[in-house]
Design an enzyme around this catalytic site. Structure first.
Site, PDB file in Angstrom:
ATOM      1  N   ASP A   1      -0.461  -6.865   8.193  1.00  0.00           N
ATOM      2  CA  ASP A   1       0.656  -7.968   8.325  1.00  0.00           C
ATOM      3  C   ASP A   1       1.466  -7.326   9.204  1.00  0.00           C
ATOM      4  O   ASP A   1       1.693  -6.018   9.451  1.00  0.00           O
ATOM      5  CB  ASP A   1       1.267  -8.370   7.238  1.00  0.00           C
TER       6      ASP A   1
ATOM      7  N   ASN B   1       5.798  -9.884  -6.986  1.00  0.00           N
ATOM      8  CA  ASN B   1       5.640 -11.187  -7.344  1.00  0.00           C
ATOM      9  C   ASN B   1       4.019 -11.344  -7.182  1.00  0.00           C
ATOM     10  O   ASN B   1       3.621 -12.442  -7.259  1.00  0.00           O
ATOM     11  CB  ASN B   1       6.282 -12.253  -6.610  1.00  0.00           C
TER      12      ASN B   1
ATOM     13  N   HIS C   1       2.220 -10.573  -4.739  1.00  0.00           N
ATOM     14  CA  HIS C   1       1.516 -10.779  -3.309  1.00  0.00           C
ATOM     15  C   HIS C   1       0.657  -9.800  -2.761  1.00  0.00           C
ATOM     16  O   HIS C   1       1.049  -8.584  -3.184  1.00  0.00           O
ATOM     17  CB  HIS C   1       2.636 -11.004  -2.261  1.00  0.00           C
TER      18      HIS C   1
ATOM     19  N   GLU D   1       1.883 -14.759  -0.399  1.00  0.00           N
ATOM     20  CA  GLU D   1       3.057 -14.929  -1.424  1.00  0.00           C
ATOM     21  C   GLU D   1       2.194 -16.076  -2.476  1.00  0.00           C
ATOM     22  O   GLU D   1       1.122 -16.679  -2.286  1.00  0.00           O
ATOM     23  CB  GLU D   1       4.238 -15.619  -0.965  1.00  0.00           C
TER      24      GLU D   1
HETATM   25  P1  PGA Z   1       6.558  -1.644  -0.875  1.00  0.00           P
HETATM   26  O1  PGA Z   1       5.607  -3.142  -0.562  1.00  0.00           O
HETATM   27  O2  PGA Z   1       5.352  -0.531  -1.040  1.00  0.00           O
HETATM   28  O3  PGA Z   1       7.420  -1.620  -0.044  1.00  0.00           O
HETATM   29  O4  PGA Z   1       6.807  -1.840  -2.419  1.00  0.00           O
HETATM   30  C1  PGA Z   1       4.355  -3.268  -1.213  1.00  0.00           C
HETATM   31  C2  PGA Z   1       4.056  -4.633  -0.661  1.00  0.00           C
HETATM   32  O5  PGA Z   1       5.050  -5.717  -0.878  1.00  0.00           O
HETATM   33  O6  PGA Z   1       2.907  -5.017  -0.570  1.00  0.00           O
END
Ligand code: PGA
Length: 241
Positions: free
Chosen positions: A67, A134, A136, A141
């Site tokens: 992304d 959450n 994702h 999402e």
């Molecule tokens: P993070 O993000 O490693 O900053 O916790 C992981 C994600 O949202 O996939």
């Protein structure tokens, strides 16, 4: 869905980085799916360390990141382009021509072409994934259709709050991104998901108890993938049986 537990984030990241190192060594023209975020910094430190200590050919790789924030330039230090360049690509000599992101402000393309570019190179051999609180994966999402492909997405409030720690002000966090879709991710031949620490404990426990995928928890689609390994530290692992 295999879950591997390690004493520390360092040990877990080293184990995951060794999987990528061996993949590159075995198949120098591998197509790697890469992820960003706080979770991945130790992984890239370990992987670049191994590549520099015991050199392997990285010049034939192609990488596809999961992304990128929408409307951000690739020069912006908050961009995932900048993250990848600093933490990994520049450390091991991966050239920008080998790297792919689903969005680049300077050369905007139809996001769905990303799926075609991946397919044209034979598909992703191994995909690195993080997970949001959450559930994702990428920026898919909750309630993203499982058949989604790469597209512009709105970030959820939870994600905006979670990512605010990387910005001076929460109002600076982009509200949109371009993300590989869930079906794009699921086409990867092998998937390695990393989750560490208290913040990811509840979602991994929930995921480990699920038996059927539910679009409300995007990561639950991984239950149907034939080659997934979830790698966690003890903070999470001690709650799993
Ligand atoms: P993070 O993000 O490693 O900053 O916790 C992981 C994600 O949202 O996939």
């Amino acid at each position: 869905m295999k879950i591997s537990v390690f004493e520390t984030k360092e040990a877990a990241s080293k184990y995951a980085s060794d999987i990528f190192y061996e993949q590159i060594k075995k198949q120098p023209n591998s197509v790697l799916g890469l992820a960003t975020g706080g979770t991945m910094s130790t992984f890239y430190e370990k992987l670049s360390g191994s590549i520099n200590e015991n050199p392997i050919d990285v010049k034939k790789l192609n990488t596809f990141n999961l992304d990128e924030y929408y409307e951000i330039t690739s020069e912006n230090p908050q961009s995932y382009h900048a993250y990848m360049k600093t933490l990994f690509f520049d450390k091991v000599g991966i050239d920008s021509a080998q790297t792919h992101f689903p969005y680049q402000k300077e050369h905007q393309e139809d996001p769905s072409l990303y799926d075609q570019q991946i397919d044209a190179l034979g598909g992703i051999d191994i995909q690195l994934l993080g997970i949001g609180r959450n559930g994702h994966i990428g920026f898919n999402e909750p309630n993203t259709p499982f058949n989604s492909i790469t597209r512009v997405v709105d970030l959820s409030e939870t994600t905006i709050q979670d990512n605010a720690r990387f910005f001076e002000d929460i109002n600076e966090v982009p509200k949109q991104a371009v993300s590989m879709g869930i079906s794009t991710i699921m086409k990867a031949k092998r998937i390695i998901l990393l989750a560490f620490g208290e913040a990811k404990k509840d979602i991994i426990i929930e995921l480990s108890k699920m038996t059927t995928p539910d679009e409300n928890i995007p990561a639950s689609i991984l239950l149907t993938h034939p080659n997934v390994e979830i790698i966690v530290d003890k903070t999470i692992g001690e709650y799993l049986n």
